[in-house]
Design a protein around this motif. Structure first.
Motif, PDB file in Angstrom:
ATOM      1  N   PHE A  19       0.457  81.161  -0.038  1.00  0.00           N
ATOM      2  CA  PHE A  19       0.873  82.342   0.731  1.00  0.00           C
ATOM      3  C   PHE A  19       0.475  83.621   0.011  1.00  0.00           C
ATOM      4  O   PHE A  19       0.223  83.629  -1.194  1.00  0.00           O
ATOM      5  CB  PHE A  19       2.381  82.309   1.006  1.00  0.00           C
ATOM      6  N   PRO A  57      13.614  79.576  -7.966  1.00  0.00           N
ATOM      7  CA  PRO A  57      13.280  80.645  -7.018  1.00  0.00           C
ATOM      8  C   PRO A  57      12.010  81.391  -7.416  1.00  0.00           C
ATOM      9  O   PRO A  57      11.648  81.443  -8.589  1.00  0.00           O
ATOM     10  CB  PRO A  57      14.497  81.572  -7.085  1.00  0.00           C
ATOM     11  N   ILE A  58      11.369  81.956  -6.397  1.00  0.00           N
ATOM     12  CA  ILE A  58      10.156  82.748  -6.578  1.00  0.00           C
ATOM     13  C   ILE A  58      10.544  84.209  -6.392  1.00  0.00           C
ATOM     14  O   ILE A  58      11.299  84.541  -5.488  1.00  0.00           O
ATOM     15  CB  ILE A  58       9.114  82.384  -5.504  1.00  0.00           C
ATOM     16  N   SER A  59      10.004  85.069  -7.231  1.00  0.00           N
ATOM     17  CA  SER A  59      10.300  86.502  -7.130  1.00  0.00           C
ATOM     18  C   SER A  59       9.093  87.234  -6.547  1.00  0.00           C
ATOM     19  O   SER A  59       7.968  87.073  -7.020  1.00  0.00           O
ATOM     20  CB  SER A  59      10.619  87.025  -8.535  1.00  0.00           C
ATOM     21  N   LEU A  60       9.337  88.006  -5.499  1.00  0.00           N
ATOM     22  CA  LEU A  60       8.238  88.685  -4.809  1.00  0.00           C
ATOM     23  C   LEU A  60       8.598  90.125  -4.491  1.00  0.00           C
ATOM     24  O   LEU A  60       9.755  90.433  -4.179  1.00  0.00           O
ATOM     25  CB  LEU A  60       7.954  87.981  -3.475  1.00  0.00           C
ATOM     26  N   ASP A  61       7.590  90.987  -4.501  1.00  0.00           N
ATOM     27  CA  ASP A  61       7.789  92.369  -4.080  1.00  0.00           C
ATOM     28  C   ASP A  61       8.139  92.388  -2.580  1.00  0.00           C
ATOM     29  O   ASP A  61       7.597  91.594  -1.810  1.00  0.00           O
ATOM     30  CB  ASP A  61       6.501  93.153  -4.320  1.00  0.00           C
ATOM     31  N   PRO A  62       9.030  93.290  -2.175  1.00  0.00           N
ATOM     32  CA  PRO A  62       9.364  93.355  -0.736  1.00  0.00           C
ATOM     33  C   PRO A  62       8.150  93.650   0.153  1.00  0.00           C
ATOM     34  O   PRO A  62       8.182  93.360   1.353  1.00  0.00           O
ATOM     35  CB  PRO A  62      10.370  94.513  -0.659  1.00  0.00           C
ATOM     36  N   SER A  63       7.098  94.204  -0.421  1.00  0.00           N
ATOM     37  CA  SER A  63       5.901  94.481   0.387  1.00  0.00           C
ATOM     38  C   SER A  63       4.903  93.330   0.343  1.00  0.00           C
ATOM     39  O   SER A  63       3.799  93.446   0.888  1.00  0.00           O
ATOM     40  CB  SER A  63       5.225  95.771  -0.086  1.00  0.00           C
ATOM     41  N   ARG A  98       0.735  92.889  -2.647  1.00  0.00           N
ATOM     42  CA  ARG A  98       1.580  93.948  -2.108  1.00  0.00           C
ATOM     43  C   ARG A  98       0.863  94.846  -1.109  1.00  0.00           C
ATOM     44  O   ARG A  98      -0.350  95.000  -1.176  1.00  0.00           O
ATOM     45  CB  ARG A  98       2.059  94.840  -3.260  1.00  0.00           C
ATOM     46  N   GLY A  99       1.654  95.505  -0.277  1.00  0.00           N
ATOM     47  CA  GLY A  99       1.107  96.570   0.551  1.00  0.00           C
ATOM     48  C   GLY A  99       1.385  96.403   2.030  1.00  0.00           C
ATOM     49  O   GLY A  99       1.363  95.302   2.568  1.00  0.00           O
ATOM     50  N   ILE A 155       3.080  88.171   2.736  1.00  0.00           N
ATOM     51  CA  ILE A 155       3.659  87.027   3.446  1.00  0.00           C
ATOM     52  C   ILE A 155       4.820  87.453   4.344  1.00  0.00           C
ATOM     53  O   ILE A 155       4.981  86.934   5.448  1.00  0.00           O
ATOM     54  CB  ILE A 155       4.131  85.934   2.454  1.00  0.00           C
ATOM     55  N   PHE A 156       5.604  88.432   3.912  1.00  0.00           N
ATOM     56  CA  PHE A 156       6.765  88.858   4.704  1.00  0.00           C
ATOM     57  C   PHE A 156       6.360  89.593   5.982  1.00  0.00           C
ATOM     58  O   PHE A 156       7.087  89.598   6.964  1.00  0.00           O
ATOM     59  CB  PHE A 156       7.660  89.793   3.893  1.00  0.00           C
ATOM     60  N   HIS A 157       5.207  90.246   5.923  1.00  0.00           N
ATOM     61  CA  HIS A 157       4.828  91.167   6.994  1.00  0.00           C
ATOM     62  C   HIS A 157       3.757  90.604   7.918  1.00  0.00           C
ATOM     63  O   HIS A 157       3.790  90.838   9.118  1.00  0.00           O
ATOM     64  CB  HIS A 157       4.373  92.492   6.383  1.00  0.00           C
TER      65      HIS A 157
END
Lengths: 355, 355
Positions: free
Chosen positions: B145, B56-62, B149-150, B65-67
């Motif tokens: 990707f 698994p890859i660990s990423l900040d919620p910000s 952050r931000g 790629i998520f947004h």
């Protein structure tokens, strides 16, 4: 289904980061509050939301978010008044739009309670993170993305709904926004996903915006992809112009986001008797109005940017300055909206929502 | 910069998963090999790539790629011949296209060595994961990707380049593919990102494809977003038609992906003396040809799907069956390409690449 906020499990942080934050010099969206809400969609249903310390998310490298951009989000702000009450602005509209976006992106809709109770519980827990200074607020970011695995180009079977928050200052660091009317690149297709707050809509704007920034502009005003004849939106803002005393903005469509600030401005205009037209707006009409002096104002409207006056626009190699008005519509709308948001005025529209 | 494969640090898995895999019944892209390559972009530069156990890859919620959907990918396949040599098909074209996609998505370009040496080192390490049975191969997924952050809608300052692999069977579980010519929804805008292998292009297709699946089709054939007058592509495949004995496919554009299988087919057609035309292809022309019996074949071409004969297409409520030919172009192209890919024939084009 959850019925009340009490049913959201809360794991509190052991070490709050709040004392390390300079609330007088807040950037936009890059300092994060102590907690976040996380809710997983698995086996065809949303599991119970949990609140936990803001922390990294662990995902399989084949999670579809990385490959196929399956994600939607909302942008909201929480405000604190002088009596330390917490307020949101039209949050049910964000909830509805999130589901509109999710549907277009083949993602599961979220139950209303999860969104509303999740917001309330999280904001009450992190209430001290809501700035009180003028122009600052707690930026609230609900988002959903595809966490399910697999390289097949098809919808994921698992998703994560997260609400994270960030105490934030102004979106534009400079007050003077200069925009470029774009005629080469486009933001959205007819029949596409432009009306959705889908992640991929934003990444596609970065490169054309970089080109505009290199030429001295902050933002791009998008036009239709067919003939670049009509003003559409600015990516993070809807666009309004004032020609003589009439306010004009384009109609929402499958290419243009149904902005909450946009529709609030139209409602205020109606109430205040400001003539307003929602109709297709030709680039040529705006350029002509700038040339003959009837273009009085141009401004962007969006949750992050609130109401952002545009100081000048560029088109086909020429820059057109907007006049600096004493009593602009932009400042009038901004005051009216922020007075409601910060609970400094009556709210005849019923937009303010007490957390 | 890395010069040779030796400089890629390798952390081997302690427990291979290979014995748990049924290589005779492989799905597409949902069983993952033991290792992956990971390379981080930070402080304005790509750091040295590392190979590590698939994890698994660990990423900040910000993480952006998520947004904002800032991501690009490539699809490739690795093949093993009877002498256990490992082969790729035109990998430098994937490398070039990855950078073309990255540029459009405002992402940093990747040095060639990172891509090519990374691929070679990873495939040599996981060589036992490459299936040998006909129709199976190791699907190779290089992707990049935004990990920075931000919540500000602007390009990230950090990225991850990953290569993950999955031993895979056929992309379409059924041989008979029925497609719907789409006239409501669209895949790409003029001046948009349709030519890029950008994540968001795919998520936007899921919902219209679901609607088509509900009507009994497997895939959508996209048309232009302006008047839905021209055949564009099928999302995961470029589209070819054969009218009488002439092969026709649409030109690549800023809306249509420059497919590697597509251009290989055109080169084979040229070498074999099959008349081929690259020109705008009207939906009406295809429908008329189906009605008057001159439409002999229709097929999709792409890395995942290879060459996929289309059995029927739907248009405005009617279905049009394609004839079942003894000696189809589709089977001829598929044999020619896969013979090169699996090292069963001479490769006069120089497409096969030995790992």
């Amino acid at each position: 289904m959850i019925g009340t906020a009490q049913k959201i499990a809360i794991e509190k942080t052991k070490t709050s980061k709040i004392t390390s934050v300079d609330f007088d010099n807040l950037p936009f969206g890059s300092v994060f509050s102590d907690h976040m809400l996380v809710c997983d969609y698995r086996n065809g249903a949303w599991e119970a939301p949990k609140i936990m310390p803001y922390q990294p998310i662990s995902l399989d490298p084949s999670a579809k978010i990385f490959h196929y951009g399956q994600s939607v989000f909302e942008g909201m702000k929480a405000y604190r008044d002088k009596d330390h009450n917490i307020w949101l602005f039209r949050p049910e509209d964000n909830y509805k739009r999130l589901n509109v976006s999710s549907k277009r992106m083949a993602m599961p809709e979220l139950p209303k309670e999860y969104f509303m109770e999740g917001l309330k519980t999280l904001l009450q827990l992190d209430r001290d993170w809501i700035p009180q200074s003028e122009g600052s607020s707690l930026y609230v970011r609900p988002f959903i993305f595809a966490s399910g695995r697999g390289f097949h180009a098809s919808p994921a079977d698992e998703y994560k709904f997260i609400i994270a928050t960030a105490p934030s200052g102004a979106y534009f660091s400079s007050g003077k926004v200069k925009v470029l009317i774009e005629e080469t690149y486009s933001r959205a297709a007819n029949g596409g996903v432009g009306f959705a707050k889908a992640g991929g809509n934003y990444a596609g704007q970065f490169y054309p915006t970089q080109l505009a920034v290199e030429k001295g502009y902050q933002q791009v005003i998008w036009t239709d992809d067919n003939a670049h004849e009509y003003i559409e939106e600015a990516g993070a803002m809807n666009i309004f112009v004032r020609i003589k005393d009439t306010l004009v903005t384009g109609p929402v469509s499958d290419r243009i986001l149904d902005g909450i600030t946009r529709k609030s401005i139209l409602e205020i205009a109606r109430e205040e008797g400001i003539p307003a037209e929602v109709r297709k707006l030709k680039v040529n009409e705006v350029v002509e109005a700038a040339k003959n002096g009837t273009l009085k104002e141009m401004f962007g409207a969006g949750t992050a940017a609130v109401v952002s006056p545009i100081a000048a626009f560029g088109y086909r190699g020429s820059d057109y300055d907007l006049p600096q008005l004493e009593k602009s519509y932009a400042s009038r709308f901004k005051k009216r909206i922020t007075d409601i948001q910060y609970n400094r005025s009556e709210d005849s529209f019923g937009w303010r929502f007490k957390v």
